[in-house]
Design a protein around this motif. Structure first.
Motif, short mmCIF file in Angstrom:
data_model
loop_
_atom_site.label_atom_id
_atom_site.label_comp_id
_atom_site.label_asym_id
_atom_site.label_seq_id
_atom_site.Cartn_x
_atom_site.Cartn_y
_atom_site.Cartn_z
N ASP A 450 0.83 -1.20 0.00
CA ASP A 450 0.00 0.00 0.00
C ASP A 450 0.87 1.25 0.00
N GLY A 451 0.23 2.41 0.08
CA GLY A 451 0.96 3.67 -0.02
C GLY A 451 1.88 3.94 1.14
N ASP A 452 1.67 3.27 2.27
CA ASP A 452 2.55 3.44 3.44
C ASP A 452 3.68 2.42 3.50
N GLY A 453 3.75 1.53 2.49
CA GLY A 453 4.80 0.52 2.47
C GLY A 453 4.44 -0.76 3.17
N ALA A 454 3.19 -0.89 3.65
CA ALA A 454 2.76 -2.14 4.27
C ALA A 454 2.54 -3.18 3.18
N ILE A 455 2.85 -4.45 3.49
CA ILE A 455 2.71 -5.55 2.55
C ILE A 455 1.43 -6.31 2.88
N TRP A 456 0.60 -6.51 1.87
CA TRP A 456 -0.66 -7.24 2.02
C TRP A 456 -0.54 -8.57 1.28
N ILE A 457 -0.87 -9.66 1.98
CA ILE A 457 -0.77 -11.01 1.41
C ILE A 457 -2.08 -11.73 1.65
N THR A 458 -2.56 -12.41 0.64
CA THR A 458 -3.78 -13.20 0.76
C THR A 458 -3.43 -14.68 0.82
N THR A 459 -4.31 -15.47 1.46
CA THR A 459 -4.14 -16.92 1.52
C THR A 459 -5.47 -17.60 1.26
N ARG A 460 -5.41 -18.91 1.06
CA ARG A 460 -6.60 -19.72 0.86
C ARG A 460 -6.55 -20.94 1.78
N GLY A 461 -7.73 -21.40 2.17
CA GLY A 461 -7.81 -22.63 2.94
C GLY A 461 -7.58 -22.47 4.43
N ALA A 462 -7.39 -21.24 4.91
CA ALA A 462 -7.16 -21.00 6.33
C ALA A 462 -8.18 -19.96 6.82
N SER A 463 -8.34 -19.87 8.14
CA SER A 463 -9.37 -19.01 8.71
C SER A 463 -9.07 -17.52 8.55
#
Length: 780
Positions: A450-463
């Motif tokens: 994002d614009g602040d440098g935070a990393i966003w990661i998505t996953t599948r099969g977990a809560s």
């Protein structure tokens, strides 16, 4: 009408930027980045060893180690060269392809001549080239439907033998050998032979046959060799010694198929699927491995007692038989610079121009990096023990500092800093959790910043399907969003894009079938990204109609352009959102289908076409990667216009199936990942200058239609009006530019070529940045 005095015109002489000349000289140029690791055939000629590979042809000059490469961009029919032979009479290389195309390549001039006769024989469903033998004024071509006799002088097929005795008509011929005035063929049903001077070899009765194995279990003969006065037959299961016309004896050397047999000096060497088999002059046979390599495909003897070996995974090897240690020890490994594999599913460019390529399901794919200096680096289990057992890095996201993140479908997330000191993130050091029912199988579906440098990661099969890593290194796992059509089980999150308002656009997958796309989630994580208390979201999953809604329910890609439109690629075409920054909360927000300006193209742009990927270039034009080539779309006054449509019919793009596309803003290079390999095109749009500076003009002097069709004007700011003024200060042409570059074809407003003379180029920034100038000499 604005006028500039001649004195002022003379004073405004400005230095030209060399980089602009480079872009002008290379505009439209193609560069292939294919893998040369998988060698299929070898030949020697002009002092070089030549290798046919899945990425093209390369030659290694034995005297000094110089490597030369040829690919589609150099004129070859395809990257996937199957067969190779050197013609001593004509000093050319003969190349053969799976679709029946045969080519001659002059290794001195690089000239390529393509012959389509065999491919045009459409009465045969399979027309692949299995072996080529050049002998005098005849080139024998073993094909999937018989033996073709090609006349290299006339450049045409002289004859074709498709009925070989009692064997099935039009069956595959795998190898051809001339011995004792006899033509010997290894076929799918055994051995066939006929006298070279036979009156009519099209007559089946001119051929004799021998079944190898039993009548009920015939062995395909894939390789032939003549040694010790006998014929040796490499079959799909073993190496046979032909004792007579009625008997062929297996040597019990292998349970696997043979690729090639070569006889040199006092020995015969055969390439089997995993090893090399050697037969000496006394008939003794041994089967031995090559240290560190287990996929030999082709053989070529060297003069110093060593052998050249083509390997399906390791490129070109020079090996020596040793009396101690491994039977065959590599002395030299030769693989031209490039990726280890050809197929990539995702591309991303870092701020410094570094290209990152995510792999597919191939075990060796991993993540590849192409540095600005042209150096390739592979990050996988072969090159780094940290990645052993981790693959399917199907999504990559490059950062401004030259680093990158990659999401693995099973191996968690990977951080690649510029120095290559890798970090793997899984349940041991992050909030990324393995899929239910597994202990360490973390299915990461996407990654973005994002614009602040935070990393966003998505996953599948977990809560917890969504994860954020803040710049301080802290991780937070977020539960799946519920409501608006989403249930607690809707936790299969796929690829993610973060827009200029920090909204997250996430492709959702079916929790019961990860291969099926369910829809598109637009998420606003509010003031605190680690808390869901102020989050808002909308789900788009219904197919639209009449120009609104999703053109297809399977969303494949999302990208934001320079005007704030968010483009959506689907299996039914493209659409865009007008991004107000509140799409996640706006009940009225919906996708809009772009219309064609020229309605002869249809009503809506690429409607009904499956889209694989999207990218925006510095001129704010949209690249669309599809199974029918790559399309470049630009906004016009009455809709959208087609700028380019690259296919294999009109360009050197390696395949019509384009899986991913990305643009490097600083250079204008457009990278296309196809199912046959990676290729780059030098585009005509580069990133704009942040401030007004001297204009760069190239070529200068400009000779319309001689040196170039247009002059490249670069060094522009984001939105610019470019005016071409005569020496008298009269504006002869006006251009509107988006991005850092525009071209002028030397014509005035009436479409006439301007006369020779000096012209002033004035670029006026539309947002108050000021005016930049340059001088251009036009010579006619």
């Amino acid at each position: 009408m604005r006028r500039v005095s001649l004195l002022a015109f003379a004073v405004l002489g400005l230095l030209l930027v060399a980089g602009a000349h480079d872009v002008a000289a290379q505009a439209g140029r193609w560069v292939a980045h294919t893998s040369y690791t998988s060698v299929r055939a070898l030949a020697r000629g002009h002092g070089s060893v030549w290798a046919a590979t899945a990425g093209g042809v390369f030659g290694y000059r034995e005297s000094d180690g110089e490597i030369v490469r040829y690919s589609v961009v150099d004129g070859l029919h395809s990257v996937d060269v199957r067969r190779l032979a050197f013609d001593e009479t004509r000093s050319v290389l003969w190349l053969g392809y799976q679709d029946g195309v045969v080519e001659s390549l002059d290794p001195v001039s690089g000239a390529v001549t393509t012959f389509l006769d065999i491919r045009r024989a459409r009465q045969f469903p399979a027309r692949g080239i299995n072996r080529i033998l050049a002998r005098g004024d005849t080139v024998y071509v073993a094909t999937d439907f018989g033996l073709v006799v090609f006349d290299p002088v006339r450049g045409e097929v002289r004859d074709a033998y498709t009925r070989l005795g009692s064997f099935t008509a039009a069956m595959a011929v795998h190898d051809v050998l001339v011995r004792s005035d006899t033509l010997w063929l290894g076929t799918a049903e055994g051995l066939a032979w006929a006298p070279l001077d036979g009156a009519n070899l099209q007559d089946p009765s001119a051929w004799s046959n021998q079944v190898v194995g039993s009548a009920a279990d015939r062995r395909a003969v894939r390789a032939l060799g003549s040694f010790r006065g006998l014929l040796y037959l490499g079959t799909d299961v073993d190496l046979y010694e032909r004792a007579s016309a009625a008997r062929a004896v297996p040597l019990s050397m292998s349970g696997f198929g043979f690729h090639e047999i070569v006889v040199h000096a006092d020995r015969l060497v055969a390439a089997e699927q995993f090893n090399l088999v050697t037969v000496t002059s006394d008939g003794a046979a041994t089967r031995e491995a090559i240290e560190g390599h287990d996929a030999p495909t082709a053989l070529l003897p060297a003069e110093d007692g060593t052998w050249w070996v083509g390997d399906a995974d390791g490129g070109l090897l020079r090996v020596r038989r040793s009396s101690t240690g491994p039977a065959w020890a590599p002395e030299l490994d030769i693989v031209p610079q490039g990726p280890l594999v050809n197929t990539f599913s995702d591309l991303s460019v870092a701020g410094d121009g570094t290209l990152f390529a995510g792999g597919t399901s191939e075990a060796r794919s991993g993540v590849h990096r192409l540095s600005p200096d042209g150096t390739w680096t592979a990050f996988n289990g072969d090159t780094n023990p940290l990645l052993v057992g981790r693959s399917r890095y199907s999504r990559v996201f490059a950062m401004p500092d030259g680093s990158a993140w990659a999401a693995s479908e099973g191996g968690g997330a990977l951080h690649i800093p510029p120095d290559g000191a890798l970090t793997v993130y899984d349940r041991s050091n992050s909030t990324l959790l393995p899929a239910a029912g597994t202990t360490d199988f973390v299915i990461a579906g996407g990654v973005a910043a994002d614009g602040d440098g935070a990393i966003w990661i998505t996953t599948r099969g977990a809560s917890t399907p969504l994860h954020v890593r803040t710049p301080d290194g802290a991780w937070t796992g977020l539960s799946g969003y519920v409501g608006g059509g989403l249930t607690e089980r809707s936790t299969a999150y796929g690829s993610i894009m973060v827009d200029s308002y920090d909204q997250k656009w996430i492709i959702l997958r079916d929790e019961n079938n990860f291969n099926r796309v369910r829809g598109l989630l637009v998420l606003d994580t509010g003031a605190s990204p680690t808390s869901t208390s102020d989050d808002r979201f909308r789900l788009f999953e219904e197919k639209g109609s009449a120009g609104q809604g999703l053109p297809g329910t399977t969303v494949t890609s999302v990208v934001e352009d320079r005007d704030g439109l968010v483009w959506i690629g689907t299996d039914g075409g493209i659409a865009y959102f007008v991004n107000t920054g509140i799409v996640a909360a706006d009940a009225a927000a919906r996708p809009i289908w772009p219309p064609w300006a020229d309605r002869s193209e249809g009503t809506f742009v690429l409607f009904g076409l499956k889209v694989n990927d999207l990218a925006v270039d510095p001129a704010n034009r949209l690249w669309v990667a599809t199974d029918e080539g790559a399309w470049l779309i630009a906004s016009g006054e009455a809709g959208y216009e087609l700028v380019h449509h690259f296919t294999t019919e009109n360009s050197p793009i390696l395949s019509d199936i384009v899986l991913s596309v990305v643009v490097e803003p600083g250079s204008g290079l457009v990278h296309f990942a196809t199912d046959r390999g990676l290729v780059a095109w030098q585009g005509d749009a580069i990133a704009p200058s942040p401030v007004v500076r001297e204009l760069a003009l190239a070529p200068n002097p400009f000779r319309p239609g001689v040196d170039a069709q247009a002059v490249v004007i670069s060094g522009l700011v984001e939105a610019t009006e470019v005016r071409i003024l005569s020496a008298a200060g009269v504006a002869v042409a006006t251009l509107q530019a988006r991005g850092g570059m525009v071209t002028w074809d030397g014509r005035d407003r009436g479409g006439r070529l301007v006369p020779s003379g000096m012209y002033l180029v004035a670029a006026v920034g539309n947002d108050g940045e000021g005016t930049a100038y340059g001088r251009l000499a036009v010579v006619r």
